[in-house]
Design an enzyme around this catalytic site. Structure first.
Site, short mmCIF file in Angstrom:
data_model
loop_
_atom_site.label_atom_id
_atom_site.label_comp_id
_atom_site.label_asym_id
_atom_site.label_seq_id
_atom_site.Cartn_x
_atom_site.Cartn_y
_atom_site.Cartn_z
N LEU A 79 0.80 -1.23 0.00
CA LEU A 79 0.00 0.00 0.00
C LEU A 79 0.83 1.28 0.00
O LEU A 79 0.29 2.38 0.09
CB LEU A 79 -1.00 0.03 1.17
CG LEU A 79 -1.86 -1.22 1.33
CD1 LEU A 79 -2.77 -1.09 2.55
CD2 LEU A 79 -2.67 -1.49 0.08
N CYS A 80 2.15 1.17 -0.08
CA CYS A 80 3.02 2.34 -0.17
C CYS A 80 2.99 2.86 -1.61
O CYS A 80 3.03 2.07 -2.55
CB CYS A 80 4.46 1.95 0.18
SG CYS A 80 5.11 2.81 1.59
N HIS A 81 2.94 4.17 -1.77
CA HIS A 81 2.95 4.75 -3.11
C HIS A 81 4.37 4.73 -3.69
O HIS A 81 5.32 5.02 -2.97
CB HIS A 81 2.48 6.22 -3.05
CG HIS A 81 1.05 6.37 -2.68
ND1 HIS A 81 0.63 6.41 -1.37
CD2 HIS A 81 -0.06 6.48 -3.44
CE1 HIS A 81 -0.68 6.55 -1.34
NE2 HIS A 81 -1.12 6.59 -2.58
N MET A 117 8.42 6.26 5.14
CA MET A 117 8.68 4.83 4.93
C MET A 117 9.97 4.62 4.14
O MET A 117 10.70 3.65 4.38
CB MET A 117 7.50 4.15 4.24
CG MET A 117 6.25 4.08 5.10
SD MET A 117 6.51 3.45 6.77
CE MET A 117 7.19 1.84 6.46
N GLU A 118 10.26 5.51 3.22
CA GLU A 118 11.50 5.39 2.45
C GLU A 118 12.72 5.61 3.34
O GLU A 118 13.71 4.87 3.24
CB GLU A 118 11.49 6.39 1.29
CG GLU A 118 10.54 6.01 0.17
CD GLU A 118 9.05 6.13 0.49
OE1 GLU A 118 8.23 5.58 -0.27
OE2 GLU A 118 8.68 6.78 1.50
N ASP A 132 24.63 -8.64 7.50
CA ASP A 132 24.92 -9.69 6.53
C ASP A 132 26.42 -9.77 6.22
O ASP A 132 26.99 -10.86 6.18
CB ASP A 132 24.14 -9.46 5.24
CG ASP A 132 24.42 -10.54 4.20
OD1 ASP A 132 24.27 -11.73 4.53
OD2 ASP A 132 24.80 -10.18 3.07
#
Length: 161
Positions: A79-81, A117-118, A132
């Site tokens: 749902l993120c644009h 969010m980014e 990692d």
């Protein structure tokens, strides 16, 4: 914690998940900063800082991974644009006192929705990349403190942690 809004914008009137329609929102400059920590042993941090890690430049790889992740956020978070980012920056700072690496990300665009969010994705993936690359040396590293530090622009206004 700060104030909490009771309005969930990604849930429609029927209680179903949906992508928010931002087409009527004004295009404004939006910015966000986020952070994360990767806590590790002094010896592991020294390998990274001194450029002696057998996998190469850990910071350069983590920085590129964070930038790439910010650009792919809409593919990772439902749902993120998808956004046309104008700037993504990832800074990695060794911190011997805390025993690890401090990651700060910054995202910016001119658009109709925010870039929180980014920024969070950039910091998170940079941290995962450090883990990692260093897990062969130390498996008990801790990724900690992933959070939004600030956001600017948009209808909801500014936020500072």
């Amino acid at each position: 914690m700060s104030e909490i809004s009771s309005e969930l914008t990604h849930i429609n009137a029927s209680g179903e998940a949906n992508m928010v329609d931002v087409s009527d929102k004004a295009v404004t400059v939006r910015e966000a900063r986020a952070e994360a920590w990767v806590l590790m042993a002094e010896e592991t941090l020294a390998l990274i800082v001194n450029g002696q890690h057998h996998k190469g430049d850990v910071f350069a790889t983590a920085r590129i991974a964070g930038i790439m992740a910010a650009k792919k956020t809409a593919e990772l978070i439902p749902l993120c644009h998808p956004l046309a980012l104008s700037k993504v920056e990832v800074q990695l700072t060794p911190n011997a006192e805390r025993g690890g690496v401090h990651i700060q990300s910054y995202c910016k665009l001119a658009g109709q929705t925010g870039v929180e969010m980014e920024a969070l994705t950039a910091a998170s993936i940079a941290a995962l990349t450090i883990y990692d690359m260093c897990k062969a040396v130390q498996k008990d590293m801790i990724i900690d403190g992933v959070r939004l530090l600030e956001k600017r622009g948009g209808k909801s206004g500014d936020f500072n942690a």
